[in-house]
Design an enzyme around this catalytic site. Structure first.
Site, PDB file in Angstrom:
ATOM      1  N   HIS A 104       7.139 -57.940 -34.303  1.00 43.89           N
ATOM      2  CA  HIS A 104       8.795 -57.891 -34.462  1.00 43.89           C
ATOM      3  C   HIS A 104       8.960 -56.353 -34.767  1.00 43.89           C
ATOM      4  CE1 HIS A 104       7.294 -57.277 -38.695  1.00 43.89           C
ATOM      5  NE2 HIS A 104       8.398 -56.584 -38.987  1.00 43.89           N
TER       6      HIS A 104
HETATM    7  C1  UD1 Z   1      13.217 -55.912 -41.472  1.00 43.02           C
HETATM    8  C2  UD1 Z   1      12.325 -54.685 -42.020  1.00 43.02           C
HETATM    9  C3  UD1 Z   1      11.114 -54.840 -41.726  1.00 43.02           C
HETATM   10  C4  UD1 Z   1      10.297 -56.178 -42.218  1.00 43.02           C
HETATM   11  C5  UD1 Z   1      11.021 -57.223 -41.303  1.00 43.02           C
HETATM   12  C6  UD1 Z   1      10.312 -58.656 -41.590  1.00 43.02           C
HETATM   13  C7  UD1 Z   1      13.901 -52.938 -42.072  1.00 43.02           C
HETATM   14  C8  UD1 Z   1      14.074 -51.503 -41.767  1.00 43.02           C
HETATM   15  N1  UD1 Z   1      13.000 -53.743 -41.620  1.00 43.02           N
HETATM   16  O1  UD1 Z   1      13.009 -56.020 -39.971  1.00 43.02           O
HETATM   17  O2  UD1 Z   1      10.423 -53.662 -42.329  1.00 43.02           O
HETATM   18  O3  UD1 Z   1       8.911 -56.059 -41.529  1.00 43.02           O
HETATM   19  O4  UD1 Z   1      12.370 -57.464 -41.889  1.00 43.02           O
HETATM   20  O5  UD1 Z   1      10.991 -59.557 -40.966  1.00 43.02           O
HETATM   21  O6  UD1 Z   1      14.351 -53.314 -43.347  1.00 43.02           O
HETATM   22  N2  UD1 Z   1      18.083 -61.731 -37.739  1.00 43.02           N
HETATM   23  C9  UD1 Z   1      18.357 -63.021 -37.717  1.00 43.02           C
HETATM   24  N3  UD1 Z   1      18.308 -63.629 -38.859  1.00 43.02           N
HETATM   25  C10 UD1 Z   1      17.735 -63.165 -39.957  1.00 43.02           C
HETATM   26  C11 UD1 Z   1      17.581 -61.724 -40.083  1.00 43.02           C
HETATM   27  C12 UD1 Z   1      17.554 -61.073 -38.859  1.00 43.02           C
HETATM   28  O7  UD1 Z   1      18.869 -63.384 -36.676  1.00 43.02           O
HETATM   29  O8  UD1 Z   1      17.768 -63.904 -40.959  1.00 43.02           O
HETATM   30  C13 UD1 Z   1      18.007 -60.936 -36.430  1.00 43.02           C
HETATM   31  C14 UD1 Z   1      19.236 -60.210 -36.083  1.00 43.02           C
HETATM   32  O9  UD1 Z   1      19.542 -60.050 -34.832  1.00 43.02           O
HETATM   33  C15 UD1 Z   1      18.800 -58.730 -36.658  1.00 43.02           C
HETATM   34  C16 UD1 Z   1      17.447 -58.749 -36.344  1.00 43.02           C
HETATM   35  O10 UD1 Z   1      16.900 -59.612 -36.514  1.00 43.02           O
HETATM   36  O11 UD1 Z   1      19.814 -57.669 -35.932  1.00 43.02           O
HETATM   37  C17 UD1 Z   1      16.749 -57.666 -37.081  1.00 43.02           C
HETATM   38  O12 UD1 Z   1      16.803 -58.070 -38.399  1.00 43.02           O
HETATM   39  P1  UD1 Z   1      16.930 -56.656 -39.257  1.00 43.02           P
HETATM   40  O13 UD1 Z   1      16.838 -57.199 -40.811  1.00 43.02           O
HETATM   41  O14 UD1 Z   1      17.804 -55.395 -39.131  1.00 43.02           O
HETATM   42  O15 UD1 Z   1      15.454 -56.159 -39.193  1.00 43.02           O
HETATM   43  P2  UD1 Z   1      13.986 -56.856 -38.978  1.00 43.02           P
HETATM   44  O16 UD1 Z   1      13.548 -56.501 -37.671  1.00 43.02           O
HETATM   45  O17 UD1 Z   1      13.907 -58.208 -39.481  1.00 43.02           O
END
Ligand code: UD1
Length: 366
Positions: free
Chosen positions: A206
């Site tokens: 991820h």
């Molecule tokens: C975040 C953390 C990362 C951690 C990871 C675990 C930061 C900078 N990064 O990254 O350190 O390893 O979480 O998962 O804080 N999304 C969904 N549903 C959700 C959450 C996210 O669909 O419940 C999708 C959305 O499209 C979003 C993308 O995932 O834009 C990324 O989510 P985000 O929280 O920005 O970062 P992660 O890649 O999950």
């Protein structure tokens, strides 16, 4: 009573906050509040973890959701500040290295509230990782730094942090693993997916550096082609990765791999069971490097560096980068020999949260 505000927001935070919320119960003068920033919000990225890990319902959910780094961090800060003004806590406790961690630490310190950072001092020395920036800044702002491994002690010393602020306490993520291992044995995830213990691999990816860049993602897919032809391989796919698979035009390529099963993200107990019986785990997660160390399962880390060097020293984890030949060579080495369970790293004994609660209690007026 002294208010202790605890912050969680993203999936890897939930395993870290769970044992802390239990450990506070031994100290009646600590009044914990739990704040969920809402950084992760899907049922299987958040709610399921609260239920399975028996984390109390958050007192407040800030419901920030997704956004760019600046948007997400700013939204968390704006919604967190009024809460601190209302509750005036003695401490804000933040865990890990996600955007929720730095956002809440920064709000707290500007309001003169002391910050305790759980999982402090880890350094990948790679500032292109958003988490590395979050780690450096959060540690710089924290009054108490709780450390999981000795490398972190050295890092903090090098950065000039006074010894009295730094406490080597062990690993709260491993507290949760040990607490749930027996329960996870009842999971039927292997049966559901028709898997035999030791006869399959697990993949999780991820990190933006791996899944946002088409050339890198394609190189990893080349390696997956060989690995999935060798053994069935289960890939519980993070929403970011699923989204990118379509966006980068790689969906068809990956779906063609006969041995690969892409599934929804799993809950904690199913994933722990899946990981514990795997042949090899290929991952770019931080926490999984630690969990496979305790489980004695081979871990190939699809990164050029790790902030958790103890997992390499222990013997189950190898950095393989994103070059397909390097990944495949390391994979074949794992296949040639069963992993043996290394001795657990120092203080990864399931009692880290108790140590943290005791130290926080000492630093908090009755
Ligand atoms: C975040 C953390 C990362 C951690 C990871 C675990 C930061 C900078 N990064 O990254 O350190 O390893 O979480 O998962 O804080 N999304 C969904 N549903 C959700 C959450 C996210 O669909 O419940 C999708 C959305 O499209 C979003 C993308 O995932 O834009 C990324 O989510 P985000 O929280 O920005 O970062 P992660 O890649 O999950």
């Amino acid at each position: 009573m002294a208010r202790v505000v605890n912050v969680c927001g993203a999936r890897p935070n939930f395993m870290k906050i769970a044992p802390l919320m239990r450990a506070y119960q031994a100290y009646p003068h600590l009044a914990p509040l739990l704040i969920h920033t809402g950084q992760h919000y899907d049922q299987n990225m958040s709610d399921l973890f609260f239920r399975q890990l028996r984390i109390p319902e958050p007192d407040v959910n800030l419901e920030v959701g997704s956004g760019s780094h600046a948007q997400q961090t700013a939204q968390i800060m704006m919604r967190f500040e009024p809460l601190l003004l209302e509750h005036r806590p003695e401490w804000v406790v933040v865990v890990g290295d996600v955007n929720s961690t730095i956002a809440c630490a920064l709000v707290a310190v500007k309001l003169g509230v002391r910050v305790a950072h759980v999982e402090a001092g880890l350094r990948s020395f790679d500032r292109t990782m958003p988490e590395e920036v979050n780690r450096l800044l959060t540690d710089a702002l924290s009054d108490l730094l709780f450390v999981t491994e000795r490398s972190a002690l050295e890092n903090l010393r090098r950065e000039g942090r006074p010894d009295e602020q730094v406490h080597f306490v062990g690993n709260v993520m491993i507290d949760t693993l040990r607490f749930n291992l027996t329960k996870a044995e009842q999971s039927t995830v292997l049966e559901t997916h028709g898997l035999k213990p030791g006869q399959y691999n697990v993949v999780t990816l991820h990190r933006p550096s791996n899944v946002d860049d088409p050339a890198t993602f394609r190189r990893i897919a080349d390696a997956l082609e060989v690995i999935t032809a060798d053994l069935p391989t289960v890939f519980p796919m993070h929403p970011r990765t699923l989204h990118n698979l379509g966006r980068l035009g790689l969906a068809e390529r990956v779906q063609r791999l006969a041995g690969l099963r892409i599934i929804e993200p799993l809950g904690y107990l199913d994933f722990l069971r899946l990981m514990s019986q795997a042949n090899v785990v290929l991952t770019d997660s931080g926490g999984i490097q630690e969990e496979t160390t305790i489980l004695g399962v081979w871990c190939l880390t699809v990164r050029e560096n790790t902030e958790r060097p103890i997992t390499i020293d222990s013997g189950t984890n190898t950095l393989v980068g994103t070059d397909p030949d390097r990944i495949i060579t390391a994979y074949r080495r794992c296949r040639a020999q069963a992993a043996s369970k290394p001795p657990a790293p120092e203080l990864w004994d399931g009692q880290a949260a108790e140590r943290i609660a005791a130290i926080l209690a000492q630093h908090t007026p009755e």
